[in-house]
Design a protein around this motif. Structure first.
Motif, short mmCIF file in Angstrom:
data_model
loop_
_atom_site.label_atom_id
_atom_site.label_comp_id
_atom_site.label_asym_id
_atom_site.label_seq_id
_atom_site.Cartn_x
_atom_site.Cartn_y
_atom_site.Cartn_z
N LEU A 135 -1.17 -1.98 9.69
CA LEU A 135 0.00 -1.79 10.55
C LEU A 135 -0.18 -0.56 11.43
O LEU A 135 0.21 -0.56 12.60
CB LEU A 135 1.27 -1.70 9.72
N GLY A 136 -0.78 0.50 10.89
CA GLY A 136 -1.05 1.70 11.68
C GLY A 136 -1.96 1.39 12.86
O GLY A 136 -1.73 1.87 13.98
N LYS A 137 -2.99 0.58 12.62
CA LYS A 137 -3.90 0.19 13.71
C LYS A 137 -3.18 -0.61 14.78
O LYS A 137 -3.56 -0.59 15.94
CB LYS A 137 -5.07 -0.63 13.15
N LEU A 138 -2.14 -1.32 14.38
CA LEU A 138 -1.34 -2.11 15.32
C LEU A 138 -0.25 -1.27 15.99
O LEU A 138 0.53 -1.80 16.78
CB LEU A 138 -0.70 -3.31 14.60
N GLY A 139 -0.17 0.02 15.63
CA GLY A 139 0.85 0.90 16.19
C GLY A 139 2.24 0.66 15.62
O GLY A 139 3.25 0.92 16.28
N ARG A 140 2.29 0.20 14.38
CA ARG A 140 3.57 -0.12 13.73
C ARG A 140 3.86 0.84 12.58
O ARG A 140 2.95 1.30 11.90
CB ARG A 140 3.56 -1.55 13.17
N ASP A 141 5.14 1.09 12.38
CA ASP A 141 5.60 1.84 11.21
C ASP A 141 5.76 0.85 10.06
O ASP A 141 6.36 -0.21 10.23
CB ASP A 141 6.94 2.52 11.50
N ALA A 142 5.24 1.21 8.90
CA ALA A 142 5.26 0.30 7.75
C ALA A 142 6.59 0.39 7.00
O ALA A 142 7.02 1.47 6.60
CB ALA A 142 4.10 0.63 6.81
N TYR A 143 7.22 -0.76 6.82
CA TYR A 143 8.46 -0.90 6.07
C TYR A 143 8.27 -1.94 4.98
O TYR A 143 7.45 -2.85 5.11
CB TYR A 143 9.60 -1.38 6.96
N ILE A 144 9.07 -1.81 3.94
CA ILE A 144 9.13 -2.80 2.86
C ILE A 144 10.59 -3.04 2.54
O ILE A 144 11.37 -2.10 2.43
CB ILE A 144 8.39 -2.32 1.60
N VAL A 145 10.95 -4.31 2.38
CA VAL A 145 12.27 -4.69 1.89
C VAL A 145 12.09 -5.09 0.44
O VAL A 145 11.25 -5.93 0.12
CB VAL A 145 12.88 -5.85 2.71
N THR A 146 12.86 -4.47 -0.45
CA THR A 146 12.72 -4.76 -1.88
C THR A 146 14.08 -4.70 -2.55
O THR A 146 15.12 -4.63 -1.88
CB THR A 146 11.70 -3.80 -2.53
#
Length: 182
Positions: A135-146
């Protein structure tokens, strides 16, 4: 490395194998994960046919219409772990994700599971780290829904995620290296 993480070219072709894999996790967690939170009467953790009846259509939807990328970790030909990424939200019906994060910077880590026989050996960490890096390589902030009651919630917190929001039954976590608040 525990195994090779490979991108599934045609995820829907893996549906039957993934269904069996997900059922193994469901059985091992006593029906806690996958949560099947939309099902009024959840099947017994020993009832594959009941699980298949409720989970197969959902899994097919996710494989065809929701996941942008699906990765499989295999060992000796057998699925030992999975992780999926969602980073495009346009035209997707994903009601369990808050609207305010459905933007060009958000990347969701989903479908993170490890075969019960392989848990506690670093496979989950390997998959999670891979997903955050991707996700970092894609320029995205990583989120998780749990879900806050799952052991996974505490696992994510220990690995650098912070709680951003609670809504309904869900908790939204964001990767924040060094404990930085989201």
């Amino acid at each position: 490395m525990k195994g090779e993480i490979l991108r599934a070219g045609r995820p829907v072709e893996l549906k039957d194998e993934l269904l069996m894999f997900a059922f193994g996790v469901y059985r091992d967690t006593g029906g806690a994960y996958p949560a099947l939170e939309w099902v009024e009467e959840k099947p017994s953790p020993d009832d594959f046919e009941g699980f298949k009846r409720v989970y197969e259509p959902f899994l097919e939807f996710r494989l065809k219409d929701e996941f942008d990328e699906l990765y499989i970790l295999r060992e000796n030909g057998k699925i030992t772990g999975t992780v999926a990424l969602i980073y495009t939200f346009q035209g997707k019906d994903i009601p369990w994700v808050p609207e305010d994060i459905k933007n060009g910077r958000t990347g969701l880590i989903e479908f993170l599971m490890v075969d019960p026989e392989h848990q506690g050996r670093g496979y989950g960490s390997e998959l999670l780290n891979f997903a955050v890096r991707r996700l970092g390589k894609l320029g995205r902030d990583a989120y998780i829904v749990t879900f806050p009651e799952l052991e996974a919630y505490h696992y994510y917190i220990r690995r650098g995620f912070v709680e951003v929001e609670r809504y309904g039954d869900f908790v939204l976590l964001r990767f924040a290296p060094n404990g930085l608040r989201a």
